[in-house]
Enzyme design. Structure first.
Site, short mmCIF file in Angstrom:
data_model
loop_
_atom_site.label_atom_id
_atom_site.label_comp_id
_atom_site.label_asym_id
_atom_site.label_seq_id
_atom_site.Cartn_x
_atom_site.Cartn_y
_atom_site.Cartn_z
N GLN A 41 -4.29 -1.50 9.75
CA GLN A 41 -4.32 -3.17 9.00
C GLN A 41 -4.93 -4.02 9.71
O GLN A 41 -4.68 -3.87 11.23
CB GLN A 41 -2.81 -3.50 8.74
CG GLN A 41 -2.90 -4.56 7.86
CD GLN A 41 -3.45 -4.59 6.44
OE1 GLN A 41 -3.49 -3.43 5.72
NE2 GLN A 41 -4.11 -5.54 5.99
N ASP A 77 -10.85 2.98 4.14
CA ASP A 77 -10.99 1.90 4.17
C ASP A 77 -12.70 1.51 4.32
O ASP A 77 -12.88 0.52 3.91
CB ASP A 77 -10.48 0.97 5.51
CG ASP A 77 -9.23 -0.04 5.05
OD1 ASP A 77 -9.20 -0.40 3.84
OD2 ASP A 77 -8.61 -0.16 6.18
N LYS A 123 0.95 -1.14 -0.02
CA LYS A 123 -0.03 -0.11 -0.18
C LYS A 123 0.81 1.18 -0.05
O LYS A 123 0.40 2.29 -0.62
CB LYS A 123 -1.09 -0.05 1.38
CG LYS A 123 -2.13 -1.15 1.20
CD LYS A 123 -2.68 -1.40 2.39
CE LYS A 123 -3.79 -2.67 2.06
NZ LYS A 123 -4.77 -2.75 3.31
N1 GUN Z 1 -7.21 -6.90 6.01
C1 GUN Z 1 -7.36 -7.57 5.00
N2 GUN Z 1 -7.92 -6.83 4.26
C2 GUN Z 1 -7.92 -5.46 4.65
C3 GUN Z 1 -8.24 -4.12 4.19
O1 GUN Z 1 -8.97 -4.04 3.00
N3 GUN Z 1 -7.99 -3.15 4.88
C4 GUN Z 1 -7.22 -3.34 6.09
N4 GUN Z 1 -7.17 -2.31 6.60
N5 GUN Z 1 -7.09 -4.61 6.74
C5 GUN Z 1 -7.34 -5.62 5.68
#
Ligand code: GUN
Length: 291
Positions: free
Chosen positions: A98, A121, A54
């Site tokens: 995350q 998110d 990311k």
């Molecule tokens: N863990 C698995 N997928 C995601 C996501 O799209 N965003 C976040 N923050 N954590 C995740």
């Protein structure tokens, strides 16, 4: 093979190029660089890999990123303090915590603390609540489901009036994917571990979104001829022909399903690249909203 392959890698690349062009236009006009704050708690290897990807995407698209790596035993209070300071920061447009968080932390409370304007998110209760209500618009839509719908629309799959079946009801993929499909006037069935006659339900699907995390679980004979199959699964399967000793497979048996479906996403190279592309799109939007 009868199915048309949905090339997520190419479609994600187009989204990234559009975002990068808009970021360049913004900065040339003297506006701030959209900036994403990533928060990683603990040392899960998968989470660290996702966060690294990311941040790399931010850099490649001309966006800023600030990273906070906290120890696995960080207290709820410390993490909340960080979120509040990121909410206040003028330099940060988007906040990404995350998931999953270590079990001692209250994930629901952490997500509810993220300012709705920075919730790239789309996991804050306000954004999800708006997604679930008629006539209300969330500021941000969760990235993976957003990517799934984008792939369907770019491929010319008609969502309105379609029977859509979502396998899995997770907060991150299944449930928001179902809400998005309802918002686009599909008739939606959400399946889970206690669904009776799963093959029979899947056979009704014009659109199938598989997000259950079970390698090659969905068989070709379950697929309705001509259906659009979006495979969110990323599972590793032992494969002695590979140097690593494994290969990645989805939740759908691709070799079987591609002979029946009308459209299908591969794994890897389907939904995977879309998650980060949509996160970048959301982060740009956050900067525009806050301007
Ligand atoms: N863990 C698995 N997928 C995601 C996501 O799209 N965003 C976040 N923050 N954590 C995740």
């Amino acid at each position: 093979m009868t199915a048309q392959l949905i090339d997520g890698k190419a479609i994600a690349q187009q989204v990234r190029e559009q975002v990068a062009a808009e970021v360049a236009r913004r900065t040339a006009a003297g506006k701030s660089r959209p900036t994403l704050a990533t928060v990683l708690v603990g040392d899960r290897v998968d989470s660290a890999t996702y966060v690294r990807a990311k941040r790399k995407a931010c850099e490649e698209l001309g966006m800023g990123s600030v990273h906070h790596h906290l120890p696995a035993d960080v207290s709820q209070e410390e993490l909340e303090k960080l979120i509040k300071s990121l909410n206040r920061s003028k330099k940060v447009n988007g906040i990404l915590v995350q998931l999953p968080l270590p079990a001692h932390l209250d994930e629901e409370r952490i997500l509810s603390l993220i300012s709705i304007e920075k919730d790239v998110d789309g996991f804050s209760p306000l954004n999800i609540g708006r997604l679930a209500q008629k006539g209300r618009e969330p500021l941000f839509v969760p990235c993976t489901p957003f990517g799934c719908i984008y792939l369907l629309e770019q491929s010319g799959v008609k969502i309105e009036g379609a029977n859509a079946v979502v396998l899995g009801r997770s907060n991150i993929v299944g449930m928001p994917a179902a809400l998005l499909l309802i918002g686009k006037n599909a008739t939606v069935t959400v399946c889970h571990s206690r669904t009776r006659d799963l093959p029979g339900v899947v056979r009704q699907a014009d659109i199938l979104i598989a997000a259950i995390g079970k390698a090659e679980f969905v068989r070709g004979e379950w697929i309705k001829p001509g259906a659009a199959v979006i495979d969110v699964g990323i599972n590793s399967k032992p494969d002695e022909t590979k140097k690593s000793g494994y290969r990645l497979v989805g939740d759908v048996n691709f070799d079987e399903a591609k002979e029946v479906a009308g459209w299908i996403t591969p794994v890897p190279g389907g939904v995977g690249p879309m998650t980060i592309a949509m996160l970048m799109k959301n982060t740009l939007r956050a900067a525009e909203i806050q301007q």
